[in-house]
Design a protein around this motif. Structure first.
Motif, PDB file in Angstrom:
ATOM      1  N   ASN A  46       0.783  -1.138   0.087  1.00  0.00           N
ATOM      2  CA  ASN A  46      -0.010   0.134  -0.134  1.00  0.00           C
ATOM      3  C   ASN A  46       0.756   1.203  -0.072  1.00  0.00           C
ATOM      4  OD1 ASN A  46      -1.683   2.074   0.319  1.00  0.00           O
ATOM      5  ND2 ASN A  46      -3.292   0.799   1.700  1.00  0.00           N
ATOM      6  N   ALA A  53      -4.198  -3.706   3.024  1.00  0.00           N
ATOM      7  CA  ALA A  53      -3.880  -3.968   1.642  1.00  0.00           C
ATOM      8  C   ALA A  53      -4.171  -5.347   1.807  1.00  0.00           C
ATOM      9  CB  ALA A  53      -2.485  -3.415   1.310  1.00  0.00           C
ATOM     10  N   PHE A  62      -5.125  -1.772  -2.615  1.00  0.00           N
ATOM     11  CA  PHE A  62      -5.311  -1.100  -1.418  1.00  0.00           C
ATOM     12  C   PHE A  62      -6.872  -0.639  -1.769  1.00  0.00           C
ATOM     13  CE2 PHE A  62      -4.601   2.683  -3.902  1.00  0.00           C
ATOM     14  CZ  PHE A  62      -3.465   2.689  -4.435  1.00  0.00           C
ATOM     15  N   GLU A  63      -7.388   0.233  -0.513  1.00  0.00           N
ATOM     16  CA  GLU A  63      -8.628   0.621  -0.795  1.00  0.00           C
ATOM     17  C   GLU A  63      -9.424  -0.415  -0.150  1.00  0.00           C
ATOM     18  OE1 GLU A  63     -10.074   3.554  -0.356  1.00  0.00           O
ATOM     19  OE2 GLU A  63      -8.301   4.557  -0.800  1.00  0.00           O
TER      20      GLU A  63
END
Ligand code: GSH
Length: 203
Positions: A46, A53, A62-63
């Protein structure tokens, strides 16, 4: 095996919940958001220096909500429905991230996350007003629906309820948003949510 980098106390909770809903085996790679997320090793998964991650084979994401969309797409229906309902999932997920989360975090930072001396009651009130305006929309939408897309729980519910978990767990005043509160109770007491919450709430 799916590897989730983060801790259950962080937004990684949302991905643990999604993995539980999907019935996937997963491993939590413990990374503390404040102390471990800026290491060279974590920045490889990330580059924002944040958690969560996810690694799924060669795929690194990521997110938190994007990770959940991936997990749901891999699981298929009912967690990720097909056709127009897949677009509705995207709508509610983006709404959660862009409309709901900023207001919820403004309220959260100023009502329970920051040390008391650093909280600004005006900011807390502004966050609550912003969140309440979004909850008005949700309250109306939930008329006659158990879940966001109708009778079945989908990843849209997991994503939106995951974003609202902090408010739900920290005595947000839901006021007249009774359908929202009942929907949150329904989502967050599902067996998969209870397994994810057990990790978070024990930590
Ligand atoms: N939009 C990101 C936000 C990630 C995020 O802010 N994570 C927090 C922990 S819950 C973090 O790592 N904070 C550390 C920092 O901002 O330095 C997501 O949903 O994954």
């Amino acid at each position: 095996m799916i590897r989730l980098h983060g801790t259950p106390k962080s937004r990684t909770f949302r991905c643990i919940w999604a993995a539980e809903e999907a019935g996937f085996a997963y491993e939590i790679v413990p990374v503390d958001a404040m102390r471990g997320a800026k290491t060279a090793e974590h920045l490889k998964v990330n580059p924002n220096g944040k958690v969560p991650a996810m690694e799924d084979g060669a795929l690194v994401l990521f997110e938190s909500l994007a990770i959940n969309l991936h997990l749901a797409a891999k699981a298929g229906p009912p967690l990720m429905p097909a056709g127009d309902d897949a677009s509705r999932v995207l709508q509610w997920t983006l709404w959660a991230a862009t409309e709901v989360e900023p207001a919820a975090m403004q309220w959260a930072y100023n009502s329970y996350l920051r040390p008391p001396a650093e909280r600004d009651p005006g900011q807390a009130a502004a966050g609550k007003a912003g969140l309440d305006a979004r909850l008005d929309v949700l309250e109306e939408h939930l008329k006659g629906r158990d879940f966001l897309l109708g009778p079945a729980f989908t990843i849209a519910d997991c994503n939106l309820a995951g974003v609202l978990y902090g408010a739900w767990a920290n005595k947000y005043d839901w006021g007249g948003h009774t359908r929202v509160k009942a929907w949150l109770d329904r989502c967050l007491n599902r067996p998969a949510a209870l397994r994810a919450r057990a990790l978070r709430e024990a930590a």
